[in-house]
Scaffold this motif. Structure first.
Motif, PDB file in Angstrom:
ATOM      1  N   PHE A   1       0.865  -1.183   0.000  1.00  0.00           N
ATOM      2  CA  PHE A   1       0.000   0.000   0.000  1.00  0.00           C
ATOM      3  C   PHE A   1       0.906   1.238   0.000  1.00  0.00           C
ATOM      4  O   PHE A   1       1.686   1.441   0.934  1.00  0.00           O
ATOM      5  CB  PHE A   1      -0.894  -0.020   1.237  1.00  0.00           C
ATOM      6  N   VAL A   2       0.811   2.001  -1.074  1.00  0.00           N
ATOM      7  CA  VAL A   2       1.738   3.134  -1.243  1.00  0.00           C
ATOM      8  C   VAL A   2       0.945   4.436  -1.348  1.00  0.00           C
ATOM      9  O   VAL A   2      -0.112   4.478  -1.975  1.00  0.00           O
ATOM     10  CB  VAL A   2       2.608   2.941  -2.505  1.00  0.00           C
ATOM     11  N   ILE A   3       1.472   5.452  -0.702  1.00  0.00           N
ATOM     12  CA  ILE A   3       0.871   6.789  -0.788  1.00  0.00           C
ATOM     13  C   ILE A   3       1.861   7.714  -1.494  1.00  0.00           C
ATOM     14  O   ILE A   3       3.054   7.712  -1.165  1.00  0.00           O
ATOM     15  CB  ILE A   3       0.560   7.348   0.625  1.00  0.00           C
TER      16      ILE A   3
ATOM     17  N   MET B   1      -2.506   3.822  -3.563  1.00  0.00           N
ATOM     18  CA  MET B   1      -2.587   2.705  -4.510  1.00  0.00           C
ATOM     19  C   MET B   1      -1.982   1.454  -3.920  1.00  0.00           C
ATOM     20  O   MET B   1      -1.158   1.513  -2.993  1.00  0.00           O
ATOM     21  CB  MET B   1      -1.845   3.082  -5.804  1.00  0.00           C
ATOM     22  N   ASN B   2      -2.415   0.320  -4.435  1.00  0.00           N
ATOM     23  CA  ASN B   2      -1.770  -0.946  -4.107  1.00  0.00           C
ATOM     24  C   ASN B   2      -0.861  -1.327  -5.257  1.00  0.00           C
ATOM     25  O   ASN B   2      -1.271  -1.308  -6.420  1.00  0.00           O
ATOM     26  CB  ASN B   2      -2.824  -2.036  -3.887  1.00  0.00           C
ATOM     27  N   ILE B   3       0.377  -1.673  -4.930  1.00  0.00           N
ATOM     28  CA  ILE B   3       1.349  -1.998  -5.971  1.00  0.00           C
ATOM     29  C   ILE B   3       1.903  -3.400  -5.737  1.00  0.00           C
ATOM     30  O   ILE B   3       2.359  -3.724  -4.632  1.00  0.00           O
ATOM     31  CB  ILE B   3       2.507  -0.965  -5.972  1.00  0.00           C
TER      32      ILE B   3
ATOM     33  N   GLY C   1      11.153  -1.779  -1.493  1.00  0.00           N
ATOM     34  CA  GLY C   1      11.957  -0.870  -2.314  1.00  0.00           C
ATOM     35  C   GLY C   1      11.488  -0.828  -3.747  1.00  0.00           C
ATOM     36  O   GLY C   1      11.379   0.239  -4.355  1.00  0.00           O
ATOM     37  N   ALA C   2      11.151  -2.012  -4.280  1.00  0.00           N
ATOM     38  CA  ALA C   2      10.690  -2.074  -5.672  1.00  0.00           C
ATOM     39  C   ALA C   2       9.346  -1.382  -5.822  1.00  0.00           C
ATOM     40  O   ALA C   2       9.084  -0.710  -6.826  1.00  0.00           O
ATOM     41  CB  ALA C   2      10.607  -3.532  -6.120  1.00  0.00           C
ATOM     42  N   ALA C   3       8.489  -1.530  -4.806  1.00  0.00           N
ATOM     43  CA  ALA C   3       7.170  -0.889  -4.858  1.00  0.00           C
ATOM     44  C   ALA C   3       7.326   0.626  -4.851  1.00  0.00           C
ATOM     45  O   ALA C   3       6.669   1.339  -5.616  1.00  0.00           O
ATOM     46  CB  ALA C   3       6.320  -1.344  -3.676  1.00  0.00           C
TER      47      ALA C   3
ATOM     48  N   LEU D   1       5.399   4.312   2.047  1.00  0.00           N
ATOM     49  CA  LEU D   1       4.564   3.155   2.325  1.00  0.00           C
ATOM     50  C   LEU D   1       3.468   3.567   3.287  1.00  0.00           C
ATOM     51  O   LEU D   1       3.721   4.276   4.261  1.00  0.00           O
ATOM     52  CB  LEU D   1       5.403   2.037   2.952  1.00  0.00           C
ATOM     53  N   GLY D   2       2.242   3.135   2.994  1.00  0.00           N
ATOM     54  CA  GLY D   2       1.132   3.392   3.906  1.00  0.00           C
ATOM     55  C   GLY D   2       1.186   2.394   5.054  1.00  0.00           C
ATOM     56  O   GLY D   2       1.819   1.348   4.957  1.00  0.00           O
ATOM     57  N   GLU D   3       0.488   2.706   6.151  1.00  0.00           N
ATOM     58  CA  GLU D   3       0.558   1.851   7.330  1.00  0.00           C
ATOM     59  C   GLU D   3      -0.385   0.664   7.245  1.00  0.00           C
ATOM     60  O   GLU D   3      -0.145  -0.376   7.834  1.00  0.00           O
ATOM     61  CB  GLU D   3       0.233   2.679   8.576  1.00  0.00           C
ATOM     62  N   VAL D   4      -1.484   0.847   6.521  1.00  0.00           N
ATOM     63  CA  VAL D   4      -2.444  -0.257   6.429  1.00  0.00           C
ATOM     64  C   VAL D   4      -2.633  -0.650   4.977  1.00  0.00           C
ATOM     65  O   VAL D   4      -2.452   0.164   4.071  1.00  0.00           O
ATOM     66  CB  VAL D   4      -3.817   0.153   7.004  1.00  0.00           C
ATOM     67  N   HIS D   5      -2.979  -1.892   4.771  1.00  0.00           N
ATOM     68  CA  HIS D   5      -3.294  -2.322   3.421  1.00  0.00           C
ATOM     69  C   HIS D   5      -4.714  -1.920   3.102  1.00  0.00           C
ATOM     70  O   HIS D   5      -5.626  -2.164   3.895  1.00  0.00           O
ATOM     71  CB  HIS D   5      -3.149  -3.842   3.304  1.00  0.00           C
ATOM     72  N   ALA D   6      -4.888  -1.266   1.960  1.00  0.00           N
ATOM     73  CA  ALA D   6      -6.239  -0.883   1.543  1.00  0.00           C
ATOM     74  C   ALA D   6      -7.024  -2.136   1.220  1.00  0.00           C
ATOM     75  O   ALA D   6      -6.461  -3.139   0.781  1.00  0.00           O
ATOM     76  CB  ALA D   6      -6.161   0.024   0.321  1.00  0.00           C
ATOM     77  N   GLN D   7      -8.310  -2.064   1.434  1.00  0.00           N
ATOM     78  CA  GLN D   7      -9.163  -3.241   1.152  1.00  0.00           C
ATOM     79  C   GLN D   7      -9.368  -3.372  -0.344  1.00  0.00           C
ATOM     80  O   GLN D   7      -9.518  -2.390  -1.030  1.00  0.00           O
ATOM     81  CB  GLN D   7     -10.510  -3.079   1.847  1.00  0.00           C
TER      82      GLN D   7
END
Lengths: 222, 86
Positions: free
Chosen positions: B4-6, B46-48, B54-56, B80-86
């Motif tokens: 999960f990336v911001i 976004m989810n990557i 590092g690659a994300a 990196l975001g702290e939580v995984h988006a649903q």
């Protein structure tokens, strides 16, 4: 120039005005959907005003990736005359065909008014037929028209006569009062004002004619 | 892996920020005093899919520079975001 292509993106809304202006000057104009990739039948290309791809992200940010833009870049590279009006100017900067960027107007105002422009260089397809220091009354209609660039870029475009039109009174916070800008060769020009809406004194001004007549003549002074 | 990336997009230093300035001017009218240097920006989530964090982040930075931001006026930073988006 015999035949002009007017590119239509989803959200363009000045394409008919642009076509009408060209036809008024005796040039055939054809609307070109943004998925088209062959522009070889045209002598000039206009990117009209509007809100290409809804202006999502930034004005011009998504239009830059429309299939037609690769062809527009090749057309420009081969010396073809390319004119971006308003949103078309924003598309040309996003596509890297003109330097700098267009940012939201100072004061966050959507501006829809007449402006007085000064011709500051005639080394472009848009201004070759105009006189230096000539004043032109042409309307603007935009929210993101403040031209922005770094000091180095400004010095370069200023010194090389690429700043073709400036506002007499800066309406939007544009750097150096820039209203219209050309590339180094002068064959690609973008401007925020709408010359295609200044084709008849009956409708306020016919000062757009000298610019579009220059474009149609497609001549760049050395 | 899914990361999960911001991506934060902000105007570069020295670029006028009429949106931030307008927001800052509106605050006193609402009773908020002592708020300065308000900057407007955008945030993309976004989810990557990638093999590593590092690659994300690299992928996010690359797409941010290519599309999400205009490098002439904006900076983009991926984190990196702290939580995984649903």
């Amino acid at each position: 120039m015999k035949r002009v292509g007017v590119v239509v993106f989803p959200g363009s809304n000045c394409e008919y005005d642009a076509r009408f202006a060209m036809e008024t000057l005796g040039v055939a104009a054809e609307l070109v959907w943004h998925t088209r990739t062959d522009l070889s039948s045209f002598d000039g290309i206009i990117l009209p005003g509007g809100f290409a791809h809804g202006d999502y992200l930034r004005p011009g940010a998504l239009a830059r990736f429309s299939p037609v833009m690769k062809a527009v870049a090749e057309f420009a590279r081969d010396g073809g005359a390319v004119l971006g009006i308003c949103n078309g100017f924003q598309v040309l900067t996003e596509a890297g065909l003109l330097p700098g960027a267009l940012q939201k107007n100072v004061g966050l105002k959507f501006l829809c008014q007449e402006t007085t422009l000064i011709v500051t260089s005639n080394a472009s397809v848009l201004t070759s037929g105009a006189a230096l220091d000539q004043e032109l009354i042409i309307p603007i209609n935009h929210f993101s028209g403040a031209y922005v660039c770094d000091d180095e870029t400004y010095a370069r475009v200023n010194d090389s006569g690429q700043i073709v039109l400036r506002y007499r009174e800066n309406p939007n916070g544009s750097r150096g009062d820039i209203a219209g800008l050309a590339n180094e060769r002068g064959n690609v020009v973008g401007l925020m004002p709408h010359p295609e809406r200044a084709m008849s004194t009956l409708l306020g001004s016919a000062d757009g004619r000298v610019l579009l007549e220059s474009f149609v003549a497609s001549y760049v002074a050395a | 892996m899914n990361y999960f990336v911001i991506v934060d997009v902000t105007l570069r230093e020295g670029i006028a920020d009429p949106e931030g300035a307008t927001i800052e001017r509106a605050l006193p009218a609402l009773g908020f005093s002592g708020v300065h240097d308000v900057k407007a920006g955008k945030s993309f989530r976004m989810n990557i899919e990638a093999d590593s964090q590092g690659a994300a982040l690299e992928k996010a930075t690359s797409l941010a520079e290519r599309l999400l931001s205009n490098p002439v006026i904006e900076d983009a930073r991926a984190r990196l975001g702290e939580v995984h988006a649903q």
